[in-house]
Design a protein around this motif. Structure first.
Motif, mmCIF file in Angstrom:
data_model
loop_
_atom_site.group_PDB
_atom_site.id
_atom_site.type_symbol
_atom_site.label_atom_id
_atom_site.label_comp_id
_atom_site.label_asym_id
_atom_site.label_seq_id
_atom_site.Cartn_x
_atom_site.Cartn_y
_atom_site.Cartn_z
ATOM 1 N N HIS A 134 33.934 12.672 16.895
ATOM 2 C CA HIS A 134 33.551 11.364 16.371
ATOM 3 C C HIS A 134 34.748 10.414 16.548
ATOM 4 C CE1 HIS A 134 29.843 12.840 14.519
ATOM 5 N NE2 HIS A 134 30.531 13.918 14.188
ATOM 6 N N LYS A 135 34.519 9.296 17.182
ATOM 7 C CA LYS A 135 35.599 8.368 17.514
ATOM 8 C C LYS A 135 36.344 7.902 16.277
ATOM 9 C CE LYS A 135 36.473 4.208 20.275
ATOM 10 N NZ LYS A 135 35.842 3.151 21.113
ATOM 11 N N GLU A 136 35.651 7.747 15.137
ATOM 12 C CA GLU A 136 36.269 7.239 13.913
ATOM 13 C C GLU A 136 37.385 8.146 13.391
ATOM 14 O OE1 GLU A 136 33.083 6.983 11.135
ATOM 15 O OE2 GLU A 136 32.963 9.159 10.812
ATOM 16 N N LEU A 137 37.424 9.402 13.852
ATOM 17 C CA LEU A 137 38.478 10.315 13.403
ATOM 18 C C LEU A 137 39.816 10.012 14.070
ATOM 19 C CD1 LEU A 137 36.472 13.688 13.459
ATOM 20 C CD2 LEU A 137 37.045 12.267 11.475
ATOM 21 N N GLY A 138 39.791 9.282 15.159
ATOM 22 C CA GLY A 138 41.032 8.889 15.821
ATOM 23 C C GLY A 138 41.762 10.026 16.513
ATOM 24 N N LEU A 139 41.062 11.050 16.911
ATOM 25 C CA LEU A 139 41.697 12.197 17.558
ATOM 26 C C LEU A 139 41.986 11.895 19.029
ATOM 27 C CD1 LEU A 139 39.417 15.068 16.175
ATOM 28 C CD2 LEU A 139 41.561 14.210 15.208
ATOM 29 N N THR A 140 43.149 12.336 19.492
ATOM 30 C CA THR A 140 43.479 12.193 20.911
ATOM 31 C C THR A 140 43.443 13.539 21.625
ATOM 32 O OG1 THR A 140 45.840 12.374 20.414
ATOM 33 C CG2 THR A 140 44.893 10.149 20.518
ATOM 34 N N SER A 141 43.566 14.623 20.879
ATOM 35 C CA SER A 141 43.476 15.965 21.442
ATOM 36 C C SER A 141 43.041 16.923 20.354
ATOM 37 C CB SER A 141 44.816 16.408 22.038
ATOM 38 O OG SER A 141 45.723 16.734 21.005
ATOM 39 N N LEU A 142 42.710 18.132 20.739
ATOM 40 C CA LEU A 142 42.266 19.120 19.760
ATOM 41 C C LEU A 142 43.399 19.525 18.829
ATOM 42 C CD1 LEU A 142 39.604 20.529 19.095
ATOM 43 C CD2 LEU A 142 40.331 22.464 20.505
ATOM 44 N N ALA A 143 44.629 19.369 19.273
ATOM 45 C CA ALA A 143 45.777 19.705 18.421
ATOM 46 C C ALA A 143 45.800 18.861 17.154
ATOM 47 C CB ALA A 143 47.073 19.527 19.202
ATOM 48 N N ASP A 144 45.171 17.692 17.184
ATOM 49 C CA ASP A 144 45.142 16.804 16.014
ATOM 50 C C ASP A 144 44.037 17.182 15.027
ATOM 51 O OD1 ASP A 144 47.123 15.301 17.314
ATOM 52 O OD2 ASP A 144 45.631 14.056 18.329
ATOM 53 N N ALA A 145 43.226 18.210 15.372
ATOM 54 C CA ALA A 145 42.026 18.510 14.579
ATOM 55 C C ALA A 145 42.208 19.698 13.634
ATOM 56 C CB ALA A 145 40.855 18.772 15.520
ATOM 57 N N ASP A 146 43.451 20.058 13.324
ATOM 58 C CA ASP A 146 43.701 21.209 12.458
ATOM 59 C C ASP A 146 42.940 21.074 11.136
ATOM 60 O OD1 ASP A 146 44.803 23.606 11.632
ATOM 61 O OD2 ASP A 146 46.647 22.701 10.890
ATOM 62 N N GLY A 147 42.190 22.139 10.785
ATOM 63 C CA GLY A 147 41.419 22.123 9.550
ATOM 64 C C GLY A 147 40.042 21.515 9.680
ATOM 65 N N GLY A 148 39.682 21.029 10.863
ATOM 66 C CA GLY A 148 38.388 20.392 11.059
ATOM 67 C C GLY A 148 37.271 21.400 11.291
ATOM 68 N N THR A 149 36.055 20.892 11.311
ATOM 69 C CA THR A 149 34.882 21.728 11.590
ATOM 70 C C THR A 149 34.418 21.484 13.021
ATOM 71 O OG1 THR A 149 33.437 20.002 10.689
ATOM 72 C CG2 THR A 149 34.095 21.773 9.194
ATOM 73 N N TYR A 165 41.583 29.126 22.323
ATOM 74 C CA TYR A 165 42.306 27.862 22.496
ATOM 75 C C TYR A 165 42.940 27.423 21.178
ATOM 76 C CZ TYR A 165 43.288 23.318 24.649
ATOM 77 O OH TYR A 165 43.910 22.209 25.167
ATOM 78 N N ALA A 166 42.227 27.582 20.066
ATOM 79 C CA ALA A 166 42.780 27.214 18.760
ATOM 80 C C ALA A 166 43.985 28.082 18.421
ATOM 81 C CB ALA A 166 41.707 27.357 17.687
ATOM 82 N N GLU A 167 43.901 29.359 18.752
ATOM 83 C CA GLU A 167 45.036 30.263 18.501
ATOM 84 C C GLU A 167 46.244 29.840 19.324
ATOM 85 O OE1 GLU A 167 46.018 35.073 18.524
ATOM 86 O OE2 GLU A 167 44.182 34.310 19.458
ATOM 87 N N ARG A 168 45.998 29.453 20.555
ATOM 88 C CA ARG A 168 47.082 29.005 21.426
ATOM 89 C C ARG A 168 47.756 27.750 20.861
ATOM 90 N NH1 ARG A 168 44.747 27.545 26.866
ATOM 91 N NH2 ARG A 168 43.636 29.488 26.389
ATOM 92 N N LEU A 169 46.954 26.859 20.273
ATOM 93 C CA LEU A 169 47.499 25.629 19.693
ATOM 94 C C LEU A 169 48.114 25.851 18.313
ATOM 95 C CD1 LEU A 169 44.685 23.027 20.543
ATOM 96 C CD2 LEU A 169 46.897 23.285 21.687
ATOM 97 N N GLY A 170 47.784 26.984 17.698
ATOM 98 C CA GLY A 170 48.286 27.257 16.350
ATOM 99 C C GLY A 170 47.564 26.450 15.283
ATOM 100 N N ILE A 171 46.269 26.177 15.500
ATOM 101 C CA ILE A 171 45.499 25.415 14.530
ATOM 102 C C ILE A 171 44.334 26.256 14.009
ATOM 103 C CG2 ILE A 171 46.061 23.217 15.651
ATOM 104 C CD1 ILE A 171 43.176 23.192 16.775
ATOM 105 N N THR A 172 43.775 25.826 12.893
ATOM 106 C CA THR A 172 42.623 26.496 12.303
ATOM 107 C C THR A 172 41.413 25.573 12.351
ATOM 108 O OG1 THR A 172 44.044 27.752 10.802
ATOM 109 C CG2 THR A 172 41.706 27.593 10.224
ATOM 110 N N LEU A 173 40.301 26.102 12.813
ATOM 111 C CA LEU A 173 39.063 25.340 12.865
ATOM 112 C C LEU A 173 37.965 26.116 12.153
ATOM 113 C CD1 LEU A 173 39.114 24.241 16.627
ATOM 114 C CD2 LEU A 173 39.611 22.789 14.653
#
Length: 342
Positions: A134-149, A165-173
Motif C-alpha cells: 500500500h503506497k500510504e505506508l511509504g515503503l521503499t523496500s521490503l527491509a522497511d516492512a519489519d513486523g508487517g503482514t 528472503y525475510a530471513e536474509r534481510l533479518g526481518i519478521t513478517l
C-alpha cells in the motif's frame, strides 16, 4: 570392415529402438484412448494464465498451451478437459493420473524432481516473485516492512521464497496464506495485509485492474526468479518429448514468422527445409513422437505461434498490455528459444 559393419548395424538398431520407444508413450496411449487431454485449471481465475467466465469458457496462456498439446495429439484444440485444481492438488492429481500434464504457472524445483518424482519441460515463461505494498505506508523496500503482514498464496513456492528472503534481510513478517487468488487479493486490497507477495506478472495484473492502481506500489525487491515449466510424471520421457516439442514448435514458428494466418502459404511454399519439415510438407516430424506429420501445422493453424498466444493472453491484445520482457525470444532481447528441427 566386419567391425565397422557391426557398429553400423548396432547404431541402426539403436536408432530404430529409439524411434520405437518414442512412439510408445504410455501417457499418450491413455490420452488417445480417452479422446481428450486432461489439463489443470484454477479454482477461480488466475488472470492472464487461466481465466474462466460465467459460462465455463477458459482462456489464458496456460490454457492455450494445454490446447496446443491437445491439438498436437488430436488435431483439435477442443479435445481438452480443464479440471479446476488448487495449488496443493496439482501433484496428487498428476501422480494419480487425474490430469496428464501440469501447465499451471509452476516452476521446476529439486524437491519436485527428487521427492515427488516429477520432470520438467523447457521454460515457457520466466517470471520474478515480487511484493506489492500500500503506497500510504511509504515503503521503499521490503527491509522497511519489519513486523508487517504479508499475504501469500497457500501451497505455492512463494511461501518458501518469502520466508527465505525475510530471513536474509533479518526481518519478521506475519504471513497470511490463502489458497484462492480472488480471496487472497481481496485480503490485500481490503487492508488485511500490508504487503502482497506473488509472481510478478500476477501482481502487475492485479494492480492494473484494481479500483485505485496508484494507491499501490511494486517494491524493487526480487525475491526469486522462477522459470515456469510444463510438468509430467517421471518414467515417460516420450510424453515429455511431446510437451517439449509442442513448446518448441510454438517458438520456432514465431522465430520464422509462421502464424495462424500465413501457415497455409508457408506450407505450400516453405522458406526453408526446417519450416517444410515442421509443417509436414516433408515427412519426419510426427512418427518419432507417435504423432501425424502435420501435427505442428495443426497447432499453428488452430492455436497460433507463441507470440499470438502471449499477445491475446497477457500482451497488447489483452486487457493487461504486458510487455514480453524476458519472455521474448532470444533474438528479441529475451531468453526463450526453440530446439533445432533437422
Amino acid at each position: 570392415m566386419t567391425s565397422i559393419l557391426k557398429t553400423a548395424v548396432l547404431a541402426g538398431g539403436f536408432v530404430l529402438s529409439a524411434v520405437s520407444a518414442q512412439a510408445a508413450s504410455e501417457t499418450l496411449k491413455t490420452v488417445q484412448e480417452r479422446g481428450a487431454l486432461n489439463c489443470p485449471g484454477h479454482t477461480g481465475s488466475y488472470l492472464g494464465f487461466a481465466e474462466v467466465d460465467d459460462k465455463g469458457n477458459w482462456k489464458g496462456l496456460d490454457v492455450d498451451l494445454c490446447r496446443a498439446v491437445a491439438t498436437a495429439i488430436f488435431g483439435d484444440p477442443s479435445a481438452l478437459k480443464i479440471i479446476p485444481l488448487s495449488w496443493a492438488q496439482r501433484w496428487p492429481s498428476l501422480q494419480s493420473g487425474d490430469v496428464d500434464i501440469i501447465i499451471k504457472a509452476s516452476g521446476g524445483t529439486l524437491s519436485r524432481d527428487t521427492e515427488l518424482g516429477l520432470q520438467f519441460s523447457n521454460s515457457y515463461y520466466l517470471g520474478t516473485t515480487k511484493v506489492m505494498a500500500h503506497k500510504e505506508l511509504g515503503l521503499t523496500s521490503l527491509a522497511d516492512a519489519d513486523g508487517g503482514t504479508i499475504c501469500i498464496p497457500a501451497g505455492a513456492s512463494q511461501e518458501r521464497q518469502v520466508a527465505s528472503y525475510a530471513e536474509r534481510l533479518g526481518i519478521t513478517l506475519e504471513t497470511v496464506a490463502i489458497e484462492k487468488t480472488e480471496e487472497l487479493e481481496d485480503a490485500y486490497f481490503s487492508g488485511r495485509c500490508d504487503l502482497y507477495a506473488q509472481w510478478g506478472p500476477v501482481l502487475a495484473i492485479a494492480r492494473s485492474v484494481s479500483e485505485n492502481p496508484d494507491e499501490h506500489v511494486l517494491l524493487d525487491d526480487v525475491l526469486a526468479v522462477e522459470p515456469e515449466v510444463m510438468i509430467v510424471r517421471q518414467g515417460d520421457d516420450e510424453w515429455l518429448d511431446i510437451a517439449n516439442w509442442t513448446l518448441s514448435v510454438l517458438l520456432f514458428a514465431e522465430q520464422e514468422g509462421v502464424t495462424s494466418e500465413n501457415v497455409d502459404e508457408m506450407k505450400a511454399n516453405p522458406p526453408s527445409n526446417e519450416v517444410a519439415k515442421m509443417l509436414g510438407a516433408t515427412p519426419g516430424m510426427g512418427t518419432p513422437l507417435g504423432l501425424p506429420d502435420d501435427w505442428a501445422y495443426n497447432v499453428i493453424k488452430k492455436v497460433g505461434n507463441y507470440s499470438e498466444i502471449f499477445e491475446r493472453s497477457l500482451g497488447q491484445d489483452s486487457p493487461y498490455k504486458m510487455p514480453r520482457e524476458l519472455t521474448a525470444l532470444w533474438n528479441q532481447g529475451g531468453v526463450l528459444f526453440p530446439f533445432v528441427i533437422d
